[in-house]
Design a protein around this motif. Structure first.
Motif, PDB file in Angstrom:
ATOM      1  N   TRP A 258     -10.955  49.776 -20.336  1.00 58.53           N
ATOM      2  CA  TRP A 258     -10.223  48.535 -20.572  1.00 58.53           C
ATOM      3  C   TRP A 258     -10.791  47.421 -19.707  1.00 58.53           C
ATOM      4  CZ3 TRP A 258      -7.694  52.863 -18.393  1.00 58.53           C
ATOM      5  CH2 TRP A 258      -7.447  52.790 -17.006  1.00 58.53           C
ATOM      6  N   VAL A 259     -10.279  46.219 -19.948  1.00 57.77           N
ATOM      7  CA  VAL A 259     -10.701  45.029 -19.218  1.00 57.77           C
ATOM      8  C   VAL A 259      -9.456  44.339 -18.681  1.00 57.77           C
ATOM      9  CG1 VAL A 259     -11.834  42.769 -19.384  1.00 57.77           C
ATOM     10  CG2 VAL A 259     -12.756  44.738 -20.654  1.00 57.77           C
ATOM     11  N   VAL A 260      -9.418  44.077 -17.374  1.00 52.77           N
ATOM     12  CA  VAL A 260      -8.305  43.326 -16.785  1.00 52.77           C
ATOM     13  C   VAL A 260      -8.671  41.842 -16.729  1.00 52.77           C
ATOM     14  CG1 VAL A 260      -7.348  45.267 -15.485  1.00 52.77           C
ATOM     15  CG2 VAL A 260      -9.074  43.790 -14.413  1.00 52.77           C
ATOM     16  N   ASN A 261      -7.650  41.008 -16.714  1.00 60.92           N
ATOM     17  CA  ASN A 261      -7.826  39.564 -16.908  1.00 60.92           C
ATOM     18  C   ASN A 261      -7.702  38.822 -15.581  1.00 60.92           C
ATOM     19  OD1 ASN A 261      -7.797  36.910 -17.828  1.00 60.92           O
ATOM     20  ND2 ASN A 261      -6.462  37.352 -19.560  1.00 60.92           N
ATOM     21  N   GLN A 262      -8.811  38.240 -15.131  1.00 61.98           N
ATOM     22  CA  GLN A 262      -8.810  37.412 -13.924  1.00 61.98           C
ATOM     23  C   GLN A 262      -9.219  35.970 -14.263  1.00 61.98           C
ATOM     24  OE1 GLN A 262      -7.360  38.375 -11.310  1.00 61.98           O
ATOM     25  NE2 GLN A 262      -8.358  39.997 -10.148  1.00 61.98           N
ATOM     26  N   GLY A 263      -8.789  35.490 -15.432  1.00 60.17           N
ATOM     27  CA  GLY A 263      -9.041  34.106 -15.804  1.00 60.17           C
ATOM     28  C   GLY A 263      -8.067  33.153 -15.138  1.00 60.17           C
ATOM     29  N   ILE A 264      -8.550  31.953 -14.801  1.00 65.02           N
ATOM     30  CA  ILE A 264      -7.712  30.897 -14.236  1.00 65.02           C
ATOM     31  C   ILE A 264      -7.993  29.618 -15.021  1.00 65.02           C
ATOM     32  CG2 ILE A 264      -7.213  29.439 -12.238  1.00 65.02           C
ATOM     33  CD1 ILE A 264      -8.076  31.717 -10.421  1.00 65.02           C
ATOM     34  N   ALA A 265      -6.980  29.090 -15.674  1.00 63.42           N
ATOM     35  CA  ALA A 265      -7.144  27.833 -16.401  1.00 63.42           C
ATOM     36  C   ALA A 265      -7.568  26.729 -15.438  1.00 63.42           C
ATOM     37  CB  ALA A 265      -5.844  27.448 -17.103  1.00 63.42           C
ATOM     38  N   GLY A 266      -8.639  26.011 -15.778  1.00 58.22           N
ATOM     39  CA  GLY A 266      -9.148  24.953 -14.923  1.00 58.22           C
ATOM     40  C   GLY A 266     -10.154  25.397 -13.891  1.00 58.22           C
TER      41      GLY A 266
ATOM     42  N   GLU B  81      -7.695  33.386 -19.584  1.00 57.56           N
ATOM     43  CA  GLU B  81      -6.281  33.432 -19.179  1.00 57.56           C
ATOM     44  C   GLU B  81      -5.358  33.327 -20.382  1.00 57.56           C
ATOM     45  OE1 GLU B  81      -3.317  31.987 -15.615  1.00 57.56           O
ATOM     46  OE2 GLU B  81      -4.890  30.588 -16.223  1.00 57.56           O
ATOM     47  N   GLY B  82      -5.759  32.576 -21.413  1.00 57.72           N
ATOM     48  CA  GLY B  82      -4.987  32.592 -22.646  1.00 57.72           C
ATOM     49  C   GLY B  82      -4.361  31.285 -23.058  1.00 57.72           C
ATOM     50  N   VAL B  83      -4.738  30.173 -22.427  1.00 58.96           N
ATOM     51  CA  VAL B  83      -4.193  28.877 -22.808  1.00 58.96           C
ATOM     52  C   VAL B  83      -4.482  28.616 -24.292  1.00 58.96           C
ATOM     53  CG1 VAL B  83      -4.329  26.394 -22.431  1.00 58.96           C
ATOM     54  CG2 VAL B  83      -4.448  27.955 -20.483  1.00 58.96           C
ATOM     55  N   GLY B  84      -3.455  28.194 -25.021  1.00 57.58           N
ATOM     56  CA  GLY B  84      -3.591  27.913 -26.446  1.00 57.58           C
ATOM     57  C   GLY B  84      -3.102  29.022 -27.343  1.00 57.58           C
TER      58      GLY B  84
ATOM     59  N   TRP C 119      -7.100  55.392  -7.872  1.00 56.84           N
ATOM     60  CA  TRP C 119      -6.357  54.169  -8.134  1.00 56.84           C
ATOM     61  C   TRP C 119      -7.337  53.081  -8.573  1.00 56.84           C
ATOM     62  CZ3 TRP C 119      -1.338  54.166  -8.649  1.00 56.84           C
ATOM     63  CH2 TRP C 119      -0.562  55.090  -7.949  1.00 56.84           C
ATOM     64  N   THR C 120      -7.040  52.452  -9.684  1.00 58.85           N
ATOM     65  CA  THR C 120      -7.828  51.317 -10.138  1.00 58.85           C
ATOM     66  C   THR C 120      -6.907  50.299 -10.791  1.00 58.85           C
ATOM     67  OG1 THR C 120      -9.824  50.638 -11.332  1.00 58.85           O
ATOM     68  CG2 THR C 120      -8.411  52.286 -12.416  1.00 58.85           C
ATOM     69  N   ALA C 121      -7.460  49.208 -11.262  1.00 61.59           N
ATOM     70  CA  ALA C 121      -6.648  48.119 -11.818  1.00 61.59           C
ATOM     71  C   ALA C 121      -6.233  48.433 -13.253  1.00 61.59           C
ATOM     72  CB  ALA C 121      -7.424  46.810 -11.776  1.00 61.59           C
ATOM     73  N   GLY C 122      -4.928  48.474 -13.485  1.00 60.47           N
ATOM     74  CA  GLY C 122      -4.413  48.559 -14.846  1.00 60.47           C
ATOM     75  C   GLY C 122      -3.959  47.206 -15.361  1.00 60.47           C
ATOM     76  N   PHE C 123      -3.765  46.273 -14.436  1.00 61.80           N
ATOM     77  CA  PHE C 123      -3.364  44.902 -14.757  1.00 61.80           C
ATOM     78  C   PHE C 123      -3.748  44.029 -13.578  1.00 61.80           C
ATOM     79  CE2 PHE C 123      -0.264  41.513 -13.979  1.00 61.80           C
ATOM     80  CZ  PHE C 123      -0.299  40.821 -15.172  1.00 61.80           C
ATOM     81  N   ARG C 124      -4.244  42.829 -13.880  1.00 59.16           N
ATOM     82  CA  ARG C 124      -4.486  41.837 -12.838  1.00 59.16           C
ATOM     83  C   ARG C 124      -4.094  40.459 -13.361  1.00 59.16           C
ATOM     84  NH1 ARG C 124      -4.671  45.576  -9.991  1.00 59.16           N
ATOM     85  NH2 ARG C 124      -6.115  46.055  -8.277  1.00 59.16           N
ATOM     86  N   THR C 125      -3.700  39.592 -12.441  1.00 57.37           N
ATOM     87  CA  THR C 125      -3.426  38.188 -12.766  1.00 57.37           C
ATOM     88  C   THR C 125      -3.920  37.360 -11.599  1.00 57.37           C
ATOM     89  OG1 THR C 125      -1.706  36.602 -13.424  1.00 57.37           O
ATOM     90  CG2 THR C 125      -1.033  38.351 -11.907  1.00 57.37           C
ATOM     91  N   ALA C 126      -4.875  36.480 -11.846  1.00 55.99           N
ATOM     92  CA  ALA C 126      -5.488  35.699 -10.771  1.00 55.99           C
ATOM     93  C   ALA C 126      -4.532  34.609 -10.311  1.00 55.99           C
ATOM     94  CB  ALA C 126      -6.799  35.086 -11.261  1.00 55.99           C
ATOM     95  N   VAL C 127      -4.380  34.485  -9.007  1.00 53.88           N
ATOM     96  CA  VAL C 127      -3.387  33.554  -8.457  1.00 53.88           C
ATOM     97  C   VAL C 127      -4.072  32.351  -7.830  1.00 53.88           C
ATOM     98  CG1 VAL C 127      -1.656  35.340  -8.095  1.00 53.88           C
ATOM     99  CG2 VAL C 127      -3.280  34.826  -6.259  1.00 53.88           C
TER     100      VAL C 127
ATOM    101  N   PRO D 113      -0.373  31.714 -17.745  1.00 53.72           N
ATOM    102  CA  PRO D 113      -0.656  33.079 -18.181  1.00 53.72           C
ATOM    103  C   PRO D 113      -0.248  33.413 -19.611  1.00 53.72           C
ATOM    104  CG  PRO D 113       1.355  33.060 -16.916  1.00 53.72           C
ATOM    105  CD  PRO D 113       0.835  31.633 -16.909  1.00 53.72           C
ATOM    106  N   ALA D 114       0.269  32.438 -20.358  1.00 56.65           N
ATOM    107  CA  ALA D 114       0.764  32.699 -21.722  1.00 56.65           C
ATOM    108  C   ALA D 114       1.867  33.757 -21.713  1.00 56.65           C
ATOM    109  CB  ALA D 114      -0.375  33.101 -22.661  1.00 56.65           C
ATOM    110  N   GLU D 115       2.692  33.715 -20.676  1.00 54.12           N
ATOM    111  CA  GLU D 115       3.833  34.631 -20.538  1.00 54.12           C
ATOM    112  C   GLU D 115       4.928  33.921 -19.760  1.00 54.12           C
ATOM    113  OE1 GLU D 115       6.096  36.848 -21.458  1.00 54.12           O
ATOM    114  OE2 GLU D 115       4.390  38.211 -21.745  1.00 54.12           O
TER     115      GLU D 115
END
Length: 366
Positions: free
Chosen positions: A199-207, A175-178, A3-11, A123-125
């Motif tokens: 692949w690369v999972v996304n743990q960006g946080i705007a600010g 994270e994808g702002v803009g 098991w590994t990360a296929g998707f991440r979103t930093a909270v 998250p641009a979503e």
């Protein structure tokens, strides 16, 4: 298989000192969210979080749509789960293969009034919200849609153990702002479409900042949780610095110096190498067009000094020169007009492509 990360979103916490979106709660509502997978596998499971909640979170029912097939999500065989304040939950595995680039559509029914929600704020979503339990309804009457994710922290996939998994760890430029909302044109998405393996999972946080809390825990504080906790992670890509240099003027804080940032980057690299990871550092993107409170002469000068250090140091395993890739050649502290989202601080879709293109794919090899 592992098991590994296929998707991440930093909270982040809804109680942050600085807010870029309106915190919110729910009651007797269904929340439907699209999760764009960075990587795939033979099965998957969804990770839910009440990390910053101050009361328990009741999940009344949950489903996921894979392609056009709806599947009930369960927790130890049960449809309902209560996640304690500060807690996490992982669904039972779904034995359906999923591919990199696929979208999972997760619906959560929240039957009781919730606390302010743990969330990803830029998250641009879009998330769609409907009244009542609509987790099995294909097209409910949506009452609102917002750019955010709520109570979701990731998706695990069952993948071969030799998969290269990277983490994009940083700020809004990951994270994808803009970029165009709901179009998967973030720099990390573009990078994943370039990769032939892993692949690369996304743990960006705007600010987010490397050195101080403000929007999310600072990078050095969240590194263990958001990077090292991922099984089989091999690489970490970092882009920090704009908020460290720009936010103090807006918040009335003492400025951060180039030396402060260099020390922070060295500490981050030491921790990555101590865990056996390769670390790839981005030069700090230009932000002179963001306005006088943020783009101070002192901050811009520090950016130039830190970037020269990043380009010449042996601290990192590789460098991707984002600053040069997106700068206006006639005004290097500014984003190129064709790549600017319009606020002088963030990249548009073409800018995100240029950022992803600055990275040498060989640097992500095992």
């Amino acid at each position: 298989m592992i098991w590994t990360a296929g998707f991440r979103t930093a909270v982040i916490s809804p109680y942050e000192r600085l807010q870029f979106s309106e915190p919110r709660s729910f009651a007797d509502q269904t929340v439907r969210q699209v999760l764009h997978l960075a990587g795939g596998g033979d099965a998957f499971r969804v990770r839910l979080t009440n990390r910053y909640g101050r009361t328990p979170l009741a999940i009344g029912a949950a489903t996921v749509v894979v392609g056009d097939r709806p599947v009930a999500l369960t927790f130890d065989g049960a449809a309902r789960r209560v996640i304690p304040a500060g807690g996490e939950a992982v669904t039972d595995p779904v034995s359906t293969p999923v591919a990199a680039g696929a979208d999972l559509v997760v619906s959560l029914y929240l039957p009781e009034r919730t606390d302010l929600a743990t969330h990803s704020h830029k998250p641009a979503e879009l998330t769609r919200i409907a009244d009542g339990n609509q987790v099995t309804t294909p097209q409910p009457a949506w009452t609102e849609q917002v750019e955010a994710r709520f109570y979701i922290s990731g998706v695990d996939v069952l993948a071969p153990p030799d998969t290269a998994v990277g983490v994009a760890f940083g700020d809004s430029w990951f994270e994808g702002v803009g970029t165009t909302t709901s179009a998967n044109r973030r720099s990390v998405d573009v990078l994943n479409r370039r990769l032939k393996r892993g692949w690369v999972v996304n743990q960006g946080i705007a600010g987010n900042r490397l050195l101080r809390d403000t929007v999310g825990e600072h990078g050095l504080a969240r590194f263990d949780r958001d990077v090292l906790s991922i099984p089989a992670v091999t690489h970490v890509l970092v882009h920090f610095g704009i908020n460290d240099l720009g936010l103090p003027g807006m918040l009335g804080e003492p400025p951060v110096t180039a030396g402060d940032l260099v020390a922070g980057f060295r500490a981050l690299a030491d921790r990555a190498h101590g865990a056996g990871l390769k670390i790839l550092a981005a030069t700090i993107g230009p932000f002179a067009g963001a306005g006088p409170e943020i783009s101070t002469p002192e901050g811009l000068a520090a950016r130039r000094e830190v970037n020269e250090w990043i380009r010449t140091t042996d601290t990192f395993d590789a460098v991707f020169d984002v600053a040069r890739a997106v700068a206006n050649p006639h005004a290097l502290d500014h984003i190129h007009p064709a790549l600017d989202s319009g606020d002088g601080m963030h990249l548009n879709d073409r800018g995100a492509e240029a950022m992803a293109g600055a990275l040498n794919l060989d640097d992500l090899a095992l």
